[in-house]
Design an enzyme around this catalytic site. Structure first.
Site, short mmCIF file in Angstrom:
data_model
loop_
_atom_site.label_atom_id
_atom_site.label_comp_id
_atom_site.label_asym_id
_atom_site.label_seq_id
_atom_site.Cartn_x
_atom_site.Cartn_y
_atom_site.Cartn_z
N TYR A 176 0.82 -1.37 0.04
CA TYR A 176 0.22 0.24 0.26
C TYR A 176 0.31 1.11 -0.09
O TYR A 176 0.55 2.22 -0.32
CB TYR A 176 -1.10 0.24 0.97
CG TYR A 176 -2.61 -0.81 1.62
CD1 TYR A 176 -2.11 -2.17 0.19
CD2 TYR A 176 -2.65 -0.95 1.78
CE1 TYR A 176 -2.62 -2.88 0.29
CE2 TYR A 176 -3.98 -1.96 1.95
CZ TYR A 176 -3.97 -3.35 1.19
OH TYR A 176 -4.67 -4.06 1.20
N LYS B 211 2.87 -15.60 4.36
CA LYS B 211 2.78 -16.23 3.69
C LYS B 211 3.94 -16.96 3.63
O LYS B 211 4.75 -16.82 2.71
CB LYS B 211 2.17 -15.99 2.43
CG LYS B 211 0.63 -16.01 2.05
CD LYS B 211 0.25 -17.85 2.78
CE LYS B 211 0.81 -18.73 0.91
NZ LYS B 211 -0.20 -19.47 0.60
N ASP C 183 -3.81 -18.53 3.95
CA ASP C 183 -4.72 -19.08 4.18
C ASP C 183 -5.79 -19.45 4.62
O ASP C 183 -7.10 -19.79 4.68
CB ASP C 183 -4.82 -19.29 2.20
CG ASP C 183 -3.32 -20.84 2.64
OD1 ASP C 183 -2.74 -20.03 3.08
OD2 ASP C 183 -2.54 -20.69 1.33
N ASP D 206 -5.94 -6.55 5.95
CA ASP D 206 -7.18 -5.83 5.38
C ASP D 206 -7.82 -7.15 4.97
O ASP D 206 -9.01 -7.05 4.63
CB ASP D 206 -6.71 -4.94 4.46
CG ASP D 206 -7.54 -4.15 3.25
OD1 ASP D 206 -8.77 -4.26 4.09
OD2 ASP D 206 -7.40 -3.16 2.48
N ASP E 15 -11.59 -8.46 7.12
CA ASP E 15 -13.10 -8.95 6.44
C ASP E 15 -13.98 -9.53 6.96
O ASP E 15 -15.25 -9.59 7.56
CB ASP E 15 -13.32 -7.26 5.13
CG ASP E 15 -13.52 -6.21 5.23
OD1 ASP E 15 -12.84 -5.58 6.24
OD2 ASP E 15 -13.68 -5.99 4.15
#
Length: 361
Positions: free
Chosen positions: A139, A189, A221, A245, A249
């Site tokens: 970002y 990861k 994941d 991020d 959610d």
């Protein structure tokens, strides 16, 4: 009143932002009167209207003023008639970078009376904190495009991770874990993002050892899977900007949706609860439900996430009793809240803030 006072910048923003911020402010003012501190509000008209009227997103003069307040409470920004990314990068991300808000704190808590999509799960099963690094990763805006629009077009988006940035985020997360049950989970990861993953893993092991918390690791994941199948596996999660991020959610979904999802963008040294660190500027607090322009002005928006974000703000400023009162008030009115309008829910929260069990100043 004991003389404690704070200047808080209010950025109502777009869509339902002004409606929910008004009710969050009402709850804060009620708590201030009860617990003996003062709040002076300074309102800024940042968002879609200002951009379309003037072309300005965040003028330098306004940024300077925002840097001098004690905290910032933001409603929501974004509207279909403003190109995607203009307000997000020009306002939200710029505030994070310019004010060095390097921690994004997202509580994931299922409150009593709020249904979860997870069958058989209740409030005891969903109660964790996600600490997301907030100023690095992809970002940051490092990258570019070559041969734009052609068949050989190339686009790069570089994720930047520094030892300094990773360590300060992990140290904050470890400190929060120490306040809870001493469990910290790093999510990344490392199996494919070997360079950044190694930096995060080595830093987390060192910090966990120094602080004295138990460190677990989970691939990003797999963390999504475990959040759905076994959310009690996690207590405090620390992760990078992109994974955080996404993960938060999903966390909001298992906790009943974005209607109760609060967030804090923190420079942890800026709160009154951390006086030794010195004041570097304000932290920013916002609900994460977005501007929802389709229901703006209808009275259907829930102010709960904005009030819970204000709760995080008061806690950060060191007003722990007031913060607890806001959360207890929300819990007292959540059952059946869908029957009430935005303003009615805000009124009920304010009444509860004034009366819930707690120690007044």
């Amino acid at each position: 009143m004991g003389g404690r006072g704070y200047t808080v910048a209010s950025i109502p923003g777009d869509g339902i932002g002004p409606e929910v911020v008004a009710e969050a402010r009402r709850a804060v003012d009620t708590a201030a009167a009860r617990f003996g501190f003062g709040v002076e509000w300074a309102t800024y008209d940042l968002g879609a209207d200002r951009y379309l009227r003037t072309g300005e997103v965040l003028p330098d003069t306004v940024l300077k003023e925002l840097g001098e307040v004690d905290a910032i409470l933001l409603g929501a920004v974004g509207r279909p008639d403003v190109p995607s990314g203009v307000l997000e990068r020009g306002l939200l991300l710029r505030l994070r970078f310019e004010l060095d808000l390097y921690v994004n704190l997202r509580p994931v808590r299922l409150y009593p009376g709020v249904p979860s999509p997870l069958a058989g799960k209740g409030p005891d099963d969903v109660d964790l904190l996600v600490v997301r690094e907030n100023t690095e990763g992809p970002y940051l805006g490092a990258g570019g495009v070559a041969h734009h629009g052609g068949p050989a077009e190339v686009a790069t988006e570089t994720s930047l991770n520094t030892r300094h940035g990773v360590e300060r985020c992990v140290r904050y997360a470890a400190a929060r874990a120490l306040e809870r049950d001493g469990r910290l989970t790093l999510v990344h990861k490392t199996n494919v993002l070997t360079y950044a993953g190694d930096l995060w893993a080595r830093t987390a092991r060192q910090v966990a050892g120094e602080v004295g918390v138990r460190l677990d690791y989970c691939h990003a994941d797999a963390a999504c899977l475990h959040l759905v199948n076994d959310p009690r596996r996690f207590d405090v999660v620390v992760t990078d900007n992109l994974f955080g991020d996404i993960l938060t959610d999903l966390g909001a979904a298992i906790a009943g949706g974005l209607g109760t999802a609060a967030s804090a963008n923190l420079n942890p040294g800026t709160g009154q609860s951390h006086p030794a660190a010195g004041r570097k500027g304000p932290s920013l607090f916002e609900p994460v439900h977005g501007s929802a322009p389709d229901i703006a002005g209808t009275g259907r928006a829930s102010p709960v996430a904005a009030v819970l974000s204000a709760r995080l703000m008061l806690d950060h400023l060191g007003e722990r009793a007031a913060a607890a009162a806001l959360e207890q008030a929300v819990m007292a009115v959540l059952a059946g809240a869908a029957r009430y309008s935005t303003q009615e829910t805000g009124e009920r929260i304010a009444v509860a803030v004034a009366s819930v069990a707690g120690e007044s100043a």
